[in-house]
Structure formats: C-alpha cells, structure tokens
Design a protein around this motif. Sequence first.
Motif, PDB file in Angstrom:
ATOM      1  N   VAL A   1      -0.472  14.745 -28.012  1.00  0.00           N
ATOM      2  CA  VAL A   1       0.791  14.375 -28.670  1.00  0.00           C
ATOM      3  C   VAL A   1       1.556  15.635 -29.088  1.00  0.00           C
ATOM      4  O   VAL A   1       2.784  15.720 -28.925  1.00  0.00           O
ATOM      5  CB  VAL A   1       0.526  13.466 -29.889  1.00  0.00           C
ATOM      6  N   ARG A   2       0.826  16.646 -29.599  1.00  0.00           N
ATOM      7  CA  ARG A   2       1.493  17.903 -29.997  1.00  0.00           C
ATOM      8  C   ARG A   2       2.142  18.569 -28.787  1.00  0.00           C
ATOM      9  O   ARG A   2       3.219  19.138 -28.885  1.00  0.00           O
ATOM     10  CB  ARG A   2       0.489  18.842 -30.659  1.00  0.00           C
ATOM     11  N   LYS A   3       1.468  18.462 -27.656  1.00  0.00           N
ATOM     12  CA  LYS A   3       2.021  19.032 -26.421  1.00  0.00           C
ATOM     13  C   LYS A   3       3.324  18.307 -26.041  1.00  0.00           C
ATOM     14  O   LYS A   3       4.299  18.927 -25.633  1.00  0.00           O
ATOM     15  CB  LYS A   3       0.973  18.882 -25.301  1.00  0.00           C
ATOM     16  N   LYS A   4       3.308  16.997 -26.220  1.00  0.00           N
ATOM     17  CA  LYS A   4       4.515  16.215 -25.917  1.00  0.00           C
ATOM     18  C   LYS A   4       5.656  16.613 -26.841  1.00  0.00           C
ATOM     19  O   LYS A   4       6.816  16.682 -26.438  1.00  0.00           O
ATOM     20  CB  LYS A   4       4.229  14.716 -26.077  1.00  0.00           C
ATOM     21  N   ASP A   5       5.321  16.866 -28.116  1.00  0.00           N
ATOM     22  CA  ASP A   5       6.358  17.268 -29.066  1.00  0.00           C
ATOM     23  C   ASP A   5       6.929  18.623 -28.666  1.00  0.00           C
ATOM     24  O   ASP A   5       8.152  18.823 -28.712  1.00  0.00           O
ATOM     25  CB  ASP A   5       5.784  17.338 -30.486  1.00  0.00           C
ATOM     26  N   ALA A   6       6.068  19.543 -28.270  1.00  0.00           N
ATOM     27  CA  ALA A   6       6.534  20.867 -27.845  1.00  0.00           C
ATOM     28  C   ALA A   6       7.460  20.719 -26.645  1.00  0.00           C
ATOM     29  O   ALA A   6       8.521  21.354 -26.574  1.00  0.00           O
ATOM     30  CB  ALA A   6       5.334  21.747 -27.506  1.00  0.00           C
ATOM     31  N   GLN A   7       7.106  19.830 -25.728  1.00  0.00           N
ATOM     32  CA  GLN A   7       7.939  19.590 -24.546  1.00  0.00           C
ATOM     33  C   GLN A   7       9.282  18.996 -24.959  1.00  0.00           C
ATOM     34  O   GLN A   7      10.337  19.387 -24.441  1.00  0.00           O
ATOM     35  CB  GLN A   7       7.197  18.643 -23.587  1.00  0.00           C
ATOM     36  N   LEU A   8       9.239  18.076 -25.920  1.00  0.00           N
ATOM     37  CA  LEU A   8      10.481  17.456 -26.400  1.00  0.00           C
ATOM     38  C   LEU A   8      11.424  18.511 -26.972  1.00  0.00           C
ATOM     39  O   LEU A   8      12.635  18.478 -26.720  1.00  0.00           O
ATOM     40  CB  LEU A   8      10.157  16.391 -27.466  1.00  0.00           C
ATOM     41  N   GLN A   9      10.857  19.454 -27.754  1.00  0.00           N
ATOM     42  CA  GLN A   9      11.693  20.501 -28.347  1.00  0.00           C
ATOM     43  C   GLN A   9      12.378  21.314 -27.250  1.00  0.00           C
ATOM     44  O   GLN A   9      13.550  21.656 -27.366  1.00  0.00           O
ATOM     45  CB  GLN A   9      10.856  21.423 -29.255  1.00  0.00           C
TER      46      GLN A   9
END
Length: 165
Positions: free
Chosen positions: A151-159
């Motif tokens: 999920v943290r990886k997805k958030d980083a991608q979203l940013q």
Amino acid sequence: MAKVAIVMGSNSDLPVVKGAIDQLKEFGVEFEAHVISAHRTPYEAEEFAKNAKANGVQVIIAAAGKAAHLGGVIAAYTTLPVIALPIKSSLMDGLDSLLSMVQMPSGIPVATVAVNGADNAGILAVQMLALSDPVLAEKLEAFKVNMAAAVRKKDAQLQEDLKKL
Ligand code: RP5
C-alpha cells in the motif's frame, strides 16, 4: 482429515471458492473440499457436520449461492467455527446468499464474509488455526507487513502520478 474443510453447494461455486483455496495453499494449510448441499443432499450435510470434529477438522468454510443455508445447517450440527462464503447469484447479485448466511438466529453463529469474499474466508480460517499454531501466526504477521508495504508503494506511485496531472 485436513484441519480445514471446505464445503460448497455445487461445483459451479468452485471458480469463486478457488480464492480461499489459493490462500490456504499460500499459508501451507492442508484442506479438503466437498460438494454438499443443504437442500439437495441434507443427509450428507448432517453426516459431514456431525463427524467433522472427530475427523480432525478445526474450521469449516461453507460456500453457497441463492438460498444459501449450507453454513447455518452445518453450524447447527457442530461446535466447530463455520465461516460462510456467500456466492454471487445471477438474479440478486448475491444479496440473497449473503442474507441467508449472515442472519442467523442467536445461538448458531456463522462468520460470514463478503459476497464472493473467498480470499478473506481463507485468511480467516488461517487466523483461527494460528491461535494454536505459532508458525502460522508468524506467517500472518509477515503477510500483514507485506500488505502494508504494498500500500505504501501505491501511495508513493500516486504522489508521482499527481505531479504529472
Ligand atoms: C447453490 O445453488 C449452490 O451453492 C450454487 O451456488 C447454486 C446453483 O447451483 P447449481 O444449479 O449450479 O448446481 O445451492
């Protein structure tokens, strides 16, 4: 007999039930699976449920669609925990199955997961076994850590994606 027994009302439920099977395999949990119907084979449902504990089963996953009484009928005949998996049906999108399973009368609990929520049925079964299995408990800890990392990886991608908008 395996520690987890999966029963499904029909083999037409298997494509959904496979999600639970995949989770059990992922955690290295042995299982057995049978087609047993609360309505079409009520005698077998009773026999299976009455004998499950003596046969070494610790958790039962019951998957069914439409008038999905399988989990409740199984739970009526055993003190083992029963996880019910409502299967999405063609006419009512699985609401019929969900309500048939989740609205149990007081005294006969059935732990109902989401409609077609097969992964969670499998994971919940593992969590129940992990209460008395430290190796499984450790695997569950690692599972949660990995899930959070994803999920943290997805958030980083979203940013990164937001910068491009
Ligand atoms: C339920 O009826 C089964 O669990 C299945 O979801 C549904 C339809 O069964 P089939 O007509 O495909 O055998 O008892």
